[in-house]
Design a protein around this motif. Structure first.
Motif, PDB file in Angstrom:
ATOM      1  N   UNK A  91       1.118 -13.843   8.668  1.00  0.00           N
ATOM      2  CA  UNK A  91       2.290 -13.522   7.774  1.00  0.00           C
ATOM      3  C   UNK A  91       3.229 -12.335   7.797  1.00  0.00           C
ATOM      4  N   UNK A  92       2.470 -11.293   8.333  1.00  0.00           N
ATOM      5  CA  UNK A  92       3.249  -9.762   8.283  1.00  0.00           C
ATOM      6  C   UNK A  92       4.256  -9.710   9.732  1.00  0.00           C
ATOM      7  N   UNK A  93       3.809 -10.659  10.590  1.00  0.00           N
ATOM      8  CA  UNK A  93       4.629 -10.861  11.753  1.00  0.00           C
ATOM      9  C   UNK A  93       5.788 -11.562  11.597  1.00  0.00           C
ATOM     10  N   UNK A  94       5.823 -12.575  10.565  1.00  0.00           N
ATOM     11  CA  UNK A  94       6.823 -13.399  10.194  1.00  0.00           C
ATOM     12  C   UNK A  94       7.864 -12.441   9.432  1.00  0.00           C
ATOM     13  N   UNK A  95       7.224 -11.739   8.461  1.00  0.00           N
ATOM     14  CA  UNK A  95       7.963 -10.825   7.697  1.00  0.00           C
ATOM     15  C   UNK A  95       8.540  -9.809   8.228  1.00  0.00           C
ATOM     16  N   UNK A  96       7.961  -9.027   9.049  1.00  0.00           N
ATOM     17  CA  UNK A  96       8.842  -7.958  10.198  1.00  0.00           C
ATOM     18  C   UNK A  96      10.087  -8.489  10.725  1.00  0.00           C
ATOM     19  N   UNK A  97       9.990  -9.825  11.247  1.00  0.00           N
ATOM     20  CA  UNK A  97      11.082 -10.426  11.991  1.00  0.00           C
ATOM     21  C   UNK A  97      12.108 -10.761  11.032  1.00  0.00           C
ATOM     22  N   UNK A  98      11.898 -11.222   9.798  1.00  0.00           N
ATOM     23  CA  UNK A  98      12.956 -11.470   8.873  1.00  0.00           C
ATOM     24  C   UNK A  98      13.551 -10.252   8.461  1.00  0.00           C
TER      25      UNK A  98
END
Length: 221
Positions: A91-98
């Motif tokens: 989830x945090x990998x997605x969040x940092x990209x966004x």
């Protein structure tokens, strides 16, 4: 160190904050039962706000509530910790990209301020403050993702992971200092808008934190 006095909107907020403080300072032990009536008496409130606070803590994965037994502080297994980090890392990998796609100068200042507060908490060896600002760094990134569902899931994961930190039998000082260094790497990647680097930095941060927690708490989890 004395706790800073807070103003609470409801009695349930007060009970929640007090119980969380006792959990984080290890006054409540893994597997320990929290009886509604005992908590109510000790905090000078009715059982209704206690019940609400216990449910809130349970929703965050910190307590288990069973019929005819009541609430108990969780006693996580090694697999519980690994499962939580597997979900949180993704989830945090997605969040940092966004977040990189949405971030502006004001947001960068907020992230940098969180890191500075984390440094000060470590210097004071203030465990509660450290956990709070450490989580703030990740919550800010989740918020900047612009995805409310993703943000809510990450906040829930953060709450679950925080309790595993408390269960470390040895000092978390080394874990905390490593985390600070990795937060700076994540921040630098975000500042440079390098998505690939930021995702790698976040993934490494999750893996290293998991391994450190499992190592320092291997007799607990």
């Amino acid at each position: 160190m004395e706790r800073e006095e807070k103003l609470y909107t409801t009695s349930a907020d007060y009970v929640y904050d007090e119980l969380l403080h006792r959990i984080l300072t290890r006054q409540i032990k893994p597997g320990e039962r929290l009886a509604e009536v005992d908590v109510a008496v000790s905090l000078g409130v009715s059982r209704t706000p206690v019940r609400e606070a216990l449910r809130r803590l349970a929703s965050q994965g910190l307590l288990e509530i069973a019929p005819n037994i009541g609430a108990r502080l969780v006693s996580p297994t090694r697999k519980d910790v690994e499962d939580a980090f597997a979900v949180r890392g993704a989830l945090e990998s997605i969040a940092v990209k966004l977040a990189i796609e949405n971030i502006d100068a004001t947001d960068l200042d907020e992230l940098e301020d969180a890191i500075k507060r984390e440094e000060r908490a470590l210097q004071r060896e203030d465990f509660e403050e450290y956990l709070e600002v450490n989580e703030d760094f990740h919550r800010i990134i989740a918020q900047l993702s612009g995805n409310r569902v993703l943000e809510d899931f990450i906040k829930n994961c953060i709450a679950r992971v925080s309790i595993y930190t408390v269960f470390c039998k040895s000092s978390i000082n080394e874990v905390a200092r490593m985390s600070l260094v990795e937060h700076k790497k994540i921040f630098d990647s975000i500042k440079e808008k390098d998505i690939a680097r930021a995702e790698r930095a976040m993934e490494e941060h999750m893996i290293n934190t998991l391994n450190s927690l499992l190592s320092c708490g291997e007799k607990t989890v």
